[in-house]
Design a protein around this motif. Structure first.
Motif, mmCIF file in Angstrom:
data_model
loop_
_atom_site.group_PDB
_atom_site.id
_atom_site.type_symbol
_atom_site.label_atom_id
_atom_site.label_comp_id
_atom_site.label_asym_id
_atom_site.label_seq_id
_atom_site.Cartn_x
_atom_site.Cartn_y
_atom_site.Cartn_z
ATOM 1 N N ASN A 129 4.431 -3.578 9.021
ATOM 2 C CA ASN A 129 4.020 -3.710 7.626
ATOM 3 C C ASN A 129 4.721 -2.678 6.737
ATOM 4 O O ASN A 129 4.810 -1.505 7.083
ATOM 5 N N LYS A 185 5.264 -0.309 3.446
ATOM 6 C CA LYS A 185 4.434 0.507 2.562
ATOM 7 C C LYS A 185 5.318 1.176 1.506
ATOM 8 O O LYS A 185 6.487 1.486 1.755
ATOM 9 N N PRO A 236 0.833 -1.210 0.000
ATOM 10 C CA PRO A 236 0.000 0.000 0.000
ATOM 11 C C PRO A 236 0.861 1.250 0.000
ATOM 12 O O PRO A 236 1.992 1.251 0.484
ATOM 13 N N LYS A 237 0.312 2.324 -0.544
ATOM 14 C CA LYS A 237 1.030 3.590 -0.596
ATOM 15 C C LYS A 237 1.234 4.137 0.811
ATOM 16 O O LYS A 237 0.349 4.059 1.663
ATOM 17 N N SER A 238 2.400 4.709 1.063
ATOM 18 C CA SER A 238 2.690 5.291 2.365
ATOM 19 C C SER A 238 1.703 6.408 2.669
ATOM 20 O O SER A 238 1.541 7.326 1.857
#
Length: 431
Positions: free
Chosen positions: A368, A370, A51-53
């Motif tokens: 997680n 990113k 996922p995008k930061s």
């Protein structure tokens, strides 16, 4: 990266369109001290699993850069004497005060990781002095023989200077007879051999007790795809001062699927291992712990058994050489992954490579993770990308990317400007 075997390597001429919006004026060949900021176009491939930061929008390149030496494989480690120490290979050190075009005659202190031009396979060592990336002194510390047999080449990887001891890892490369993996040079990852050590900052060395035939973790590409082939130490700052628990952690790229490309710049999986660093432990396979996934509560599992090793990250066809740096100003881990991507050949030549780099961020090594920035065709063939902790600003928002580029044409005018076959440093800022 040594690409001198004519029977194995073809010279590539990169003609694809480039993504960077760079200044029109061509800057100085080796250094740029004036700022001409730019951003890289966002061409993240479909299906990206990261996922995008949510915290950082993108990287801004200041346009400042510096190039030192005419060799590659630079992994600086910040020692307690405030200097950086790094391996290097496949080139030479002739001048350390100014960057000069690459000469195929290999003048000066030359080193190659396979038998070449009458020299035996060896890896080089250097000290990097200074606090300003635009004004560093590179001090050559010699070369150390590293026989690769039964493989084709033996290269530097994980390098750490801790409490006055330099741990210098090497790994082997060979070829896959059924797949050229897009023309990336060596097409199959060999085993990580082990660590040679120095207690006098690289003046003298004690060779690892392991050999390519009997490597530390017992991996053999003839039996299965290698997983810990080219490990790199997580950069925790000066003398590992920001390690959360006293462990030295190493990341590595590899694969499980026997049909995929797994070599120095390609792999499908990222792995994580750790060890308490000392002269007694670094070459003892029983001293290591292997990341084995997470439990139901999301807590990482560590095992003493290599067989329990599980991928930290997976993205088929998109992962490769990996490094991680802890950024204390941001309290973030930053992961750099570079991958050689095979694309269709051009009509008029063997242009079938692009090198993509992505930078991920996380609060913990086990995720997680990113996506901070995906840099397609970066370099346009940048590799061994890392972020030296010594050059991170106190607030964490300004850093320098370290990499080498364009082994296929060592005097190519790179993209971004200033990307050369060297110890190449480029200033970036977080937005």
């Amino acid at each position: 990266m040594n690409k001198y075997r004519i029977t194995l390597i073809v010279s590539l001429f990169y003609t694809a369109s480039l993504a960077q919006s760079s200044p029109a004026a061509k800057p100085e060949y080796g250094f740029s001290r004036t700022k001409s900021p730019f951003r890289w176009a966002d061409n993240t491939p479909a299906g990206c699993p990261f996922p995008k930061s949510p915290r950082f929008a993108k990287l801004l390149f200041s346009g400042r850069y510096a190039n030192y030496t005419n060799g590659d494989t630079w992994y600086p480690s910040w020692a307690d004497d405030d200097a950086l120490y790094s391996p290097w290979t496949d080139g030479y050190i002739l001048r350390t005060d100014v960057f000069e075009p690459f000469q195929e005659s290999h003048p000066g202190l030359a080193c190659n990781s396979l038998d070449f031009m009458g020299r035996k396979a060896a890896t080089g060592n250097a000290k990097i002095v200074g606090n300003d990336p635009l004004n560093l002194q590179i001090v050559p510390l010699g070369r150390t023989d590293g026989p690769p047999a039964p493989y084709g080449g033996r290269y530097p990887c994980g390098s750490l200077v801790h409490n006055g001891v330099w741990y210098y890892g090497t790994y082997c490369l060979t070829n896959n007879p059924t797949n050229d993996c897009g023309g990336n040079g060596w097409t199959e990852m060999g085993p990580f051999v082990g660590f040679r050590t120095s207690t006098d900052y690289g003046k003298t060395w004690q060779e690892t007790p392991h050999t390519p035939v009997k490597p530390i973790f017992g991996e053999n590409p003839a039996q299965a795809k290698v997983k810990i082939g080219s490990p790199h130490f997580v950069d925790f700052g000066k003398n590992m001062q920001h390690s959360p628990d006293g462990y030295a952690y190493l990341t590595a790229h590899g694969a499980t699927n026997p049909a995929v490309c797994n070599n120095w710049i390609q792999g499908d999986e990222i792995y994580l291992i750790r060890v308490k660093p000392s002269l007694q432990t670094l070459n003892d396979p029983n001293a290591y712990e292997f990341y084995a996934g997470k439990d139901k509560a999301g807590k990482p599992i560590w095992s003493r058994q290599f067989a329990d090793l599980k991928p930290l990250l997976t993205w088929d066809g998109h992962l490769g050489c990996v490094t991680v740096t802890y950024n204390p100003g941001l309290k973030k881990y930053l992961m750099c992954i570079s991958r050689g991507i095979q694309v269709e050949k051009a009509d008029k030549g063997p242009t079938n490579l692009r090198y993509d780099t992505m930078i991920l961020e996380a609060d913990a090594l086990t995720g997680n993770w990113k996506l901070l920035q995906y840099l397609d065709r970066f370099g346009p063939m940048a590799y061994f990308v890392n972020i030296p902790s010594k050059f991170i600003s106190p607030d964490g928002r300004t850093m320098w990317l370290s990499y080498s580029a364009n082994w296929d044409d060592k005097n190519r005018y790179g993209n971004p400007a200033g990307s050369y076959y060297s110890f190449s440093l480029h200033e970036i800022m977080m937005e």
